[in-house]
Design a protein around this motif. Structure first.
Motif, PDB file in Angstrom:
ATOM      1  N   HIS A   3       0.627  -1.124  -0.212  1.00 50.61           N
ATOM      2  CA  HIS A   3      -0.012   0.226   0.240  1.00 50.61           C
ATOM      3  C   HIS A   3       1.104   0.912   0.165  1.00 50.61           C
ATOM      4  O   HIS A   3       0.474   2.112  -0.479  1.00 50.61           O
ATOM      5  CB  HIS A   3      -1.132   0.066   1.046  1.00 50.61           C
ATOM      6  CG  HIS A   3      -2.289  -0.977   1.372  1.00 50.61           C
ATOM      7  ND1 HIS A   3      -3.045  -1.747   0.589  1.00 50.61           N
ATOM      8  CD2 HIS A   3      -1.786  -2.195   2.096  1.00 50.61           C
ATOM      9  CE1 HIS A   3      -3.762  -1.823   0.049  1.00 50.61           C
ATOM     10  NE2 HIS A   3      -3.321  -2.747   1.491  1.00 50.61           N
ATOM     11  N   ARG A   4       1.610   1.353   1.069  1.00 51.60           N
ATOM     12  CA  ARG A   4       3.128   2.163   1.003  1.00 51.60           C
ATOM     13  C   ARG A   4       3.138   2.121  -0.722  1.00 51.60           C
ATOM     14  O   ARG A   4       3.565   3.717  -1.090  1.00 51.60           O
ATOM     15  CB  ARG A   4       4.323   1.975   2.175  1.00 51.60           C
ATOM     16  CG  ARG A   4       3.839   2.290   3.458  1.00 51.60           C
ATOM     17  CD  ARG A   4       4.932   2.129   3.969  1.00 51.60           C
ATOM     18  NE  ARG A   4       3.840   2.415   5.973  1.00 51.60           N
ATOM     19  CZ  ARG A   4       5.068   1.880   6.703  1.00 51.60           C
ATOM     20  NH1 ARG A   4       6.573   1.821   5.910  1.00 51.60           N
ATOM     21  NH2 ARG A   4       4.666   2.272   8.149  1.00 51.60           N
ATOM     22  N   VAL A   5       3.525   1.153  -1.026  1.00 52.01           N
ATOM     23  CA  VAL A   5       4.793   1.763  -2.126  1.00 52.01           C
ATOM     24  C   VAL A   5       2.903   2.509  -3.776  1.00 52.01           C
ATOM     25  O   VAL A   5       3.795   2.754  -4.514  1.00 52.01           O
ATOM     26  CB  VAL A   5       5.328  -0.079  -2.957  1.00 52.01           C
ATOM     27  CG1 VAL A   5       5.250   0.407  -4.620  1.00 52.01           C
ATOM     28  CG2 VAL A   5       6.033  -0.043  -1.994  1.00 52.01           C
ATOM     29  N   TRP A   6       2.370   1.752  -4.138  1.00 51.93           N
ATOM     30  CA  TRP A   6       1.567   2.245  -4.315  1.00 51.93           C
ATOM     31  C   TRP A   6       1.062   3.971  -3.915  1.00 51.93           C
ATOM     32  O   TRP A   6       0.924   4.615  -5.091  1.00 51.93           O
ATOM     33  CB  TRP A   6       0.161   1.394  -4.297  1.00 51.93           C
ATOM     34  CG  TRP A   6       0.763   0.300  -5.251  1.00 51.93           C
ATOM     35  CD1 TRP A   6      -0.110  -0.940  -4.556  1.00 51.93           C
ATOM     36  CD2 TRP A   6       0.533   0.041  -6.512  1.00 51.93           C
ATOM     37  NE1 TRP A   6       0.412  -1.704  -5.726  1.00 51.93           N
ATOM     38  CE2 TRP A   6       0.410  -0.921  -7.039  1.00 51.93           C
ATOM     39  CE3 TRP A   6      -0.034   0.958  -7.133  1.00 51.93           C
ATOM     40  CZ2 TRP A   6       0.303  -1.453  -8.410  1.00 51.93           C
ATOM     41  CZ3 TRP A   6       0.525   0.168  -8.809  1.00 51.93           C
ATOM     42  CH2 TRP A   6       0.888  -0.292  -9.170  1.00 51.93           C
ATOM     43  N   LEU A   7       1.313   3.973  -2.991  1.00 51.03           N
ATOM     44  CA  LEU A   7       0.570   5.780  -2.534  1.00 51.03           C
ATOM     45  C   LEU A   7       1.949   6.123  -2.868  1.00 51.03           C
ATOM     46  O   LEU A   7       1.299   7.399  -3.414  1.00 51.03           O
ATOM     47  CB  LEU A   7       0.839   5.570  -0.815  1.00 51.03           C
ATOM     48  CG  LEU A   7       0.372   7.096  -0.144  1.00 51.03           C
ATOM     49  CD1 LEU A   7      -1.138   7.561  -1.121  1.00 51.03           C
ATOM     50  CD2 LEU A   7      -0.084   7.183   1.121  1.00 51.03           C
ATOM     51  N   ALA A   8       3.407   5.461  -3.167  1.00 49.67           N
ATOM     52  CA  ALA A   8       3.843   6.800  -3.234  1.00 49.67           C
ATOM     53  C   ALA A   8       4.112   7.214  -4.829  1.00 49.67           C
ATOM     54  O   ALA A   8       4.335   8.165  -5.157  1.00 49.67           O
ATOM     55  CB  ALA A   8       5.526   6.552  -2.613  1.00 49.67           C
TER      56      ALA A   8
END
Length: 96
Positions: A3-8
């Protein structure tokens, strides 16, 4: 973690879209000046990140598997190294 990767990725894409929209409204001459400033700031950011990464790579830590004595923690049975005091107090076997 994903989720953090997609948010970034989403933040970067939105920032790029915003920058393109902003530069498109500025006109060619002013957009060129803004792009030069942005490139300079990006170069400073990358240089700072490179220095920070190289300094972090040179510093051995217990978390990376290197203990104070230079031995890997993985060398010890059970995954943890005994303290130096415990090692001194433990009687050794003599081979006879």
């Amino acid at each position: 973690m994903r989720h953090r990767v997609w948010l970034a990725v989403l933040v970067v894409v939105l920032a790029l879209a915003g920058a393109v929209g902003f530069l498109a409204r500025q006109g060619l001459d002013r957009a060129d000046r803004w792009a030069s400033v942005a490139a300079f700031l990006l170069a400073l950011t990358v240089a700072g990140g490179t220095v920070a990464a190289s300094m972090a790579r040179r510093r051995p830590t217990v978390a990376s598997g290197v203990a104070r004595g230079g031995r890997s923690i993985r060398c010890w049975r059970g995954g943890t190294a005994p303290s130096s005091r415990a090692a001194r107090e433990t009687p050794t076997r003599s081979s006879t």
